[in-house]
Design a protein around this motif. Structure first.
Motif, PDB file in Angstrom:
ATOM      1  N   THR A 207      44.998  36.586  39.753  1.00 40.33           N
ATOM      2  CA  THR A 207      44.346  37.061  40.973  1.00 40.33           C
ATOM      3  C   THR A 207      42.937  37.559  40.689  1.00 40.33           C
ATOM      4  O   THR A 207      42.016  37.346  41.492  1.00 40.33           O
ATOM      5  CB  THR A 207      45.162  38.187  41.624  1.00 40.33           C
ATOM      6  OG1 THR A 207      46.530  37.781  41.734  1.00 40.33           O
ATOM      7  CG2 THR A 207      44.633  38.535  43.002  1.00 40.33           C
ATOM      8  N   SER A 208      42.750  38.209  39.555  1.00 40.88           N
ATOM      9  CA  SER A 208      41.420  38.693  39.189  1.00 40.88           C
ATOM     10  C   SER A 208      40.429  37.539  39.071  1.00 40.88           C
ATOM     11  O   SER A 208      39.316  37.592  39.626  1.00 40.88           O
ATOM     12  CB  SER A 208      41.499  39.461  37.866  1.00 40.88           C
ATOM     13  OG  SER A 208      40.216  39.874  37.450  1.00 40.88           O
ATOM     14  N   VAL A 209      40.822  36.485  38.386  1.00 46.34           N
ATOM     15  CA  VAL A 209      39.926  35.330  38.204  1.00 46.34           C
ATOM     16  C   VAL A 209      39.644  34.645  39.542  1.00 46.34           C
ATOM     17  O   VAL A 209      38.490  34.336  39.871  1.00 46.34           O
ATOM     18  CB  VAL A 209      40.548  34.335  37.201  1.00 46.34           C
ATOM     19  CG1 VAL A 209      39.724  33.039  37.149  1.00 46.34           C
ATOM     20  CG2 VAL A 209      40.639  34.951  35.811  1.00 46.34           C
ATOM     21  N   VAL A 210      40.685  34.411  40.322  1.00 48.87           N
ATOM     22  CA  VAL A 210      40.501  33.736  41.612  1.00 48.87           C
ATOM     23  C   VAL A 210      39.636  34.591  42.543  1.00 48.87           C
ATOM     24  O   VAL A 210      38.781  34.068  43.273  1.00 48.87           O
ATOM     25  CB  VAL A 210      41.867  33.423  42.263  1.00 48.87           C
ATOM     26  CG1 VAL A 210      41.683  32.833  43.664  1.00 48.87           C
ATOM     27  CG2 VAL A 210      42.658  32.455  41.402  1.00 48.87           C
ATOM     28  N   SER A 211      39.836  35.907  42.514  1.00 48.19           N
ATOM     29  CA  SER A 211      39.038  36.805  43.364  1.00 48.19           C
ATOM     30  C   SER A 211      37.568  36.767  42.987  1.00 48.19           C
ATOM     31  O   SER A 211      36.686  36.758  43.860  1.00 48.19           O
ATOM     32  CB  SER A 211      39.564  38.240  43.265  1.00 48.19           C
ATOM     33  OG  SER A 211      40.832  38.354  43.844  1.00 48.19           O
ATOM     34  N   ILE A 212      37.287  36.760  41.698  1.00 47.71           N
ATOM     35  CA  ILE A 212      35.883  36.695  41.258  1.00 47.71           C
ATOM     36  C   ILE A 212      35.237  35.397  41.707  1.00 47.71           C
ATOM     37  O   ILE A 212      34.108  35.393  42.228  1.00 47.71           O
ATOM     38  CB  ILE A 212      35.796  36.866  39.729  1.00 47.71           C
ATOM     39  CG1 ILE A 212      36.161  38.302  39.342  1.00 47.71           C
ATOM     40  CG2 ILE A 212      34.398  36.512  39.220  1.00 47.71           C
ATOM     41  CD1 ILE A 212      36.254  38.535  37.841  1.00 47.71           C
ATOM     42  N   LEU A 213      35.948  34.293  41.531  1.00 45.87           N
ATOM     43  CA  LEU A 213      35.405  33.002  41.978  1.00 45.87           C
ATOM     44  C   LEU A 213      35.196  32.995  43.489  1.00 45.87           C
ATOM     45  O   LEU A 213      34.164  32.526  43.993  1.00 45.87           O
ATOM     46  CB  LEU A 213      36.355  31.866  41.574  1.00 45.87           C
ATOM     47  CG  LEU A 213      36.504  31.617  40.063  1.00 45.87           C
ATOM     48  CD1 LEU A 213      37.559  30.545  39.807  1.00 45.87           C
ATOM     49  CD2 LEU A 213      35.160  31.199  39.451  1.00 45.87           C
ATOM     50  N   GLY A 214      36.170  33.515  44.222  1.00 44.88           N
ATOM     51  CA  GLY A 214      36.044  33.575  45.676  1.00 44.88           C
ATOM     52  C   GLY A 214      34.906  34.474  46.112  1.00 44.88           C
ATOM     53  O   GLY A 214      34.192  34.172  47.083  1.00 44.88           O
ATOM     54  N   THR A 215      34.697  35.577  45.400  1.00 43.33           N
ATOM     55  CA  THR A 215      33.608  36.496  45.728  1.00 43.33           C
ATOM     56  C   THR A 215      32.258  35.831  45.561  1.00 43.33           C
ATOM     57  O   THR A 215      31.383  35.923  46.442  1.00 43.33           O
ATOM     58  CB  THR A 215      33.690  37.753  44.837  1.00 43.33           C
ATOM     59  OG1 THR A 215      34.917  38.434  45.108  1.00 43.33           O
ATOM     60  CG2 THR A 215      32.517  38.680  45.102  1.00 43.33           C
TER      61      THR A 215
END
Length: 859
Positions: free
Chosen positions: A381-389
């Protein structure tokens, strides 16, 4: 027994007098303030009112990259669709959990737990309305009488304070309902001997709570932003934030007291009577299960709802105060809420991907580490959130400013997102069953008993505060360095905005953070449901399970896996606590800045008052630490006295021979005791905080700034220390029970003592500091503006007199939090022991008579 009779006058007789006295005090204050209204109005109502008068700019002209004017608003409308999908996800999971197979014996226990939880929440709802009356009175007097805002606008602030409180309250209800479905289903799933369903059920229930919580909070704020006029949106945001802070503070404090009274009362029976964990004959076990939900589900749900809302309001307030260009204001507001929507999507995608991976890897596994899929979910979730941000920020802000703003803000948020994943890993170093610190607690206990157990736990808590503090400082420092790269061309105090965005990034994995936190109460309850159901004693149960459910039951393996899953739940309950308290402290920086902006006329004058050479600021810094230490002591005192009363009652009523279960009546009595002391403790502490905030805001505004900074910093380290020390003690006991198979030994007894010390540390005092810090800062915005306005209107003497009145009132509740809650018993003769119910205890005459009879029987 005459002393007892006088001290325990029924609450129905005492409470009207007590509330009448408090109402009279509020009325006197209102009259004093109203007497100044003519002078204050002379200066013009519109010049006062602080953040409530902030006007949200029109979003109709905001364009995203490659879009036309208005495309930004369209993007936020799509955010409403995301919220609707999140709410739908929660509902579908609720339906799925309800239809999962469960044996009637387990279903009945789960229903009983829900029934007691429901009774507790109904009482808390009524109590919340009493507390809300204090906030509403201040809002009416300040905005309606002094500032002379239109009464329609005052009504909006009050209405949205109710909306915020109702939001915290409603997600608490949903969390309890989902968890009490999931606990029995998880217990039943263990019978097959397959660990994967035991992971997926609590994970799914936690994710549904997280999605509903974040979606409901985001939906409310989007409605305010998109559909209400800009000149009243500021009032709505402030009212909403104050209401949800009140709801979270009350439910967190009361829930934390309730759950630990029940937990300690139940646990100590294992030592006193050498009975097993969750023995059905122990009338404290149902209260313990209720407390798992009241403290570990209701509290975190309300707290999480408030955390996301207040952080959002803090950022909105900053943007409106610190950014001059209305066009950039509008773009930043669209960006904040668009990123929040993409974070919900990122959490959903990550959950589905992690669930698919877990099913592929563990589908046929006979055993696996229950912590592994939880850890992988957080990192994915951390990685996906950073990419989404980064992606969403480019879409919204790619063409704003010089073209570099988008990646700078994305990088700052990512510092917080990394913290949201890194902090749980650091917490595991000190609290996991595999942690060397936790194992050190067990080793110490083996030779030194409870004494060395407690000392080793204190070591773990202190070390954790160092490492987590350094990690937070490092990531905030990185955010500060990025903010120095030209953000001052867009806004005032870019470093403060950066810190607010770090808090925002902490929450980027919102649904997942709530999910892994909610995993714990389900696994804890699952173990209890298994034992309380007495399913192993049902005649012909093996054949019944084979015939009706197709299960070849594995009893020993089921119990072992339930224990292991509970250990994983303990660890991940511990990981969420520092994330939330870290958010409170980092986010409080942004809210404190809003107060500073008002006091210094936009950083134009009086900046010398922010120096340590300004004595009131320094005195405020010292005062904040004193209040934090009182608060933690008062919360533990409420648990101590309530536990004493619960243990006293359980010892006098427990029946170990000739029965298989405690009576429902005795179990309800324990729940009543827990509720009684939880409400009284909450009332003392809330009113102590409430009147302290008014007093210190009136003393001197920069004294109050120092006070706010102090409670944030001291509260951060106090909370981290207490939470992780408690987590180490909790899982040390779990190692003794699961890995060493040493239940019923002296080692186990000593580890139980350490765990009972850690219980109020981790689940009462530490977790309550988060909403207390945010409530104080939010309510302080209103209080300090009120004090400054009266002083500027020539009523400085009145302000200081009121500060004295408020301080004396707060001091009374500080005094009462011990002397009104202390244990009344003889130190020389156990047979003379009597427990005096707290002054406003919610007990009936019948309950008192029964308690007295129980005491006589014991004598």
């Amino acid at each position: 027994m005459s002393t007892r009779t006088e001290s325990t006058v029924p609450a129905s007789h005492r409470r009207p007098r007590r509330l009448a006295a408090l109402t009279g005090l509020a009325g006197l204050v209102g009259l004093a303030l109203t007497g100044c209204s003519s002078e204050s109005s002379a200066s013009g109502g519109e010049s006062h009112g602080g953040e409530v008068n902030l006007e949200v700019p029109s979003l109709s002209d905001v364009a995203i990259v490659g879009g036309d004017a208005g495309s930004g608003r369209l993007l936020l409308l799509l955010g409403l669709v995301v919220c609707a999908m999140g709410l739908l996800f929660g509902y579908l999971v609720y339906r799925q959990l309800k239809t999962l197979p469960v044996h009637p014996t387990m279903g009945e226990v789960a229903d009983l737990i829900f029934t007691t939880c429901k009774a507790y929440l109904l009482k808390q709802g009524k109590f919340l309305m009493v507390l809300w009356a204090f906030i509403a009175a201040v809002i009416v007097v300040y905005y309606g009488v002094l500032v002379e805002l239109p009464w329609g606008k005052v009504a909006i602030v009050i209405a949205f304070s109710l909306v915020g409180m109702a939001g915290s309250y409603s997600v608490a209800w949903f969390g309890i309902r989902v968890n009490t479905f999931a606990n029995a289903r998880t217990a039943f799933a263990s019978l097959s001997g397959k660990p994967l369903p035991m992971h997926r059920i609590p994970m799914k229930s936690g994710m549904s709570i997280g999605m509903v919580l974040i979606s409901l909070e985001l939906l409310t704020m989007l409605v305010i932003l998109l559909f209400l006029p800009g000149d009243i949106a500021g009032a709505c945001f402030i009212g909403f934030a104050i209401g949800e802070s009140l709801g979270a503070a009350a439910l967190r404090i009361a829930g934390g007291i309730f759950t630990k009274i029940a937990d300690i009362g139940s646990d100590l029976m294992k030592i006193a009577f050498k009975i097993k964990e969750d023995d059905a004959r122990n009338p404290g076990v149902i209260a313990d299960c209720t407390g798992d939900n009241a403290g570990d589900s209701v509290g975190p749900s309300a707290d999480g709802f408030e955390t996301y809302g207040v952080t959002g309001v803090a950022l909105v307030t900053f943007v409106l105060l610190a950014v001059d260009s209305t066009a950039i204001q509008a773009s930043l507001l669209v960006w904040i809420f668009a990123v929040r929507a993409i974070m919900v999507i990122a959490s959903a995608i990550s959950y589905l991907a992690n669930d698919a991976w877990a099913r592929a890897k563990y589908a046929s596994a006979e055993r696996f580490d229950f912590e592994a899929p939880l850890s992988s979910l957080v990192w994915i979730t951390s990685v996906v959130s950073i990419l989404g941000t980064f992606g969403m920020t480019y879409v919204v802000l790619g063409e704003v400013g010089d073209g570099s703003l988008w990646w700078k803000l994305s990088a700052i948020i990512s510092c917080g997102t990394i913290a949201g994943a890194l902090i749980p890993e650091l917490v595991k170093v000190f609290t996991s069953t595999k942690s060397r610190h936790t194992q050190e607690v067990v080793k110490s206990t083996r030779q030194g008993g409870a004494s060395l157990n407690i000392l080793s736990g204190l070591v773990a808590g202190n070390f954790s505060a160092y490492y987590l503090g350094m990690a937070i400082v490092a990531l905030m420092g990185a955010a500060f360095l990025i903010s120095e790269q030209g953000l001052d061309e867009v806004m005032l105090a870019p470093a403060v905005f950066a810190f607010g965005l770090v808090a925002f990034g902490f929450l980027s994995m919102g649904p997942v953070t709530i999910a892994v936190d909610s995993y714990g109460p389900v696994t804890d309850n699952a173990q209890s449901v298994y034992e309380l159901s007495l399913i192993e004693e049902v005649e012909g149960i093996d054949a019944e399970l084979k015939k009706d459910f197709g299960i070849d039951v594995q009893w020993d393996k089921a119990k072992q896996m339930l224990e292991e899953n509970d250990g994983a739940g303990n660890t991940f309950k511990a990981t969420a606590k520092p994330v939330l308290i870290g958010t409170a402290v980092v986010g409080a920086t942004t809210m404190i800045f809003s107060i500073i902006m008002a006091l210094t006329d936009g950083l134009q004058e009086g900046l010398g008052n922010l120096s340590l050479m300004h004595a009131p600021l320094l005195l405020g810094l010292i005062t904040g630490g004193a209040v934090i230490f009182w608060f933690t002591g008062a919360s533990i005192q409420a648990v101590t006295t309530g536990s004493y009363r619960a243990v006293e009652f359980i010892k006098s009523t427990i029946k170990l021979d000739g029965v298989t279960k405690a009576s429902a009546e005795d179990s309800r009595k324990v729940v009543e005791i827990c509720t009684q002391y939880a409400q009284q403790g909450m009332l003392n502490m809330f009113l102590g905080i409430f009147f302290s905030t008014l007093a210190f805001a009136f003393v001197e505004p920069f004294f109050f700034i120092g006070y706010l900074i102090s409670i944030a910093i001291v509260g951060l380290y106090q909370a981290i220390f207490m939470a992780n020390a408690g987590g180490a003690w909790d899982n040390a006991k779990k190692i003794v029970e699961v890995d060493l198979h040493a239940k019923g030994t002296a080692l186990h007894d000593a580890s139980i003592v350490g765990d009972t010390v850690g219980d109020p540390y981790k689940d009462t005092s530490s977790v309550a500091l988060n909403p207390v810090i945010k409530f104080t800062t939010l309510f302080g915005m209103l209080a300090v503006e009120l004090g400054v306005m009266l002083t500027n209107d020539g009523n400085g003497t009145l302000v200081h007199v009121l500060a004295g009145v408020f301080f004396l009132t707060s001091a009374y509740f500080v005094w009462r939090s011990f002397y009104g809650m202390r244990i009344q018993a003889s130190m020389t003769d156990e047979s003379d022991a009597e427990t005096v119910a707290p002054d406003d205890a919610d007990v009936t005459p019948a309950a008192l008579d029964e308690a007295a009879d129980a005491e006589k029987a014991e004598v």
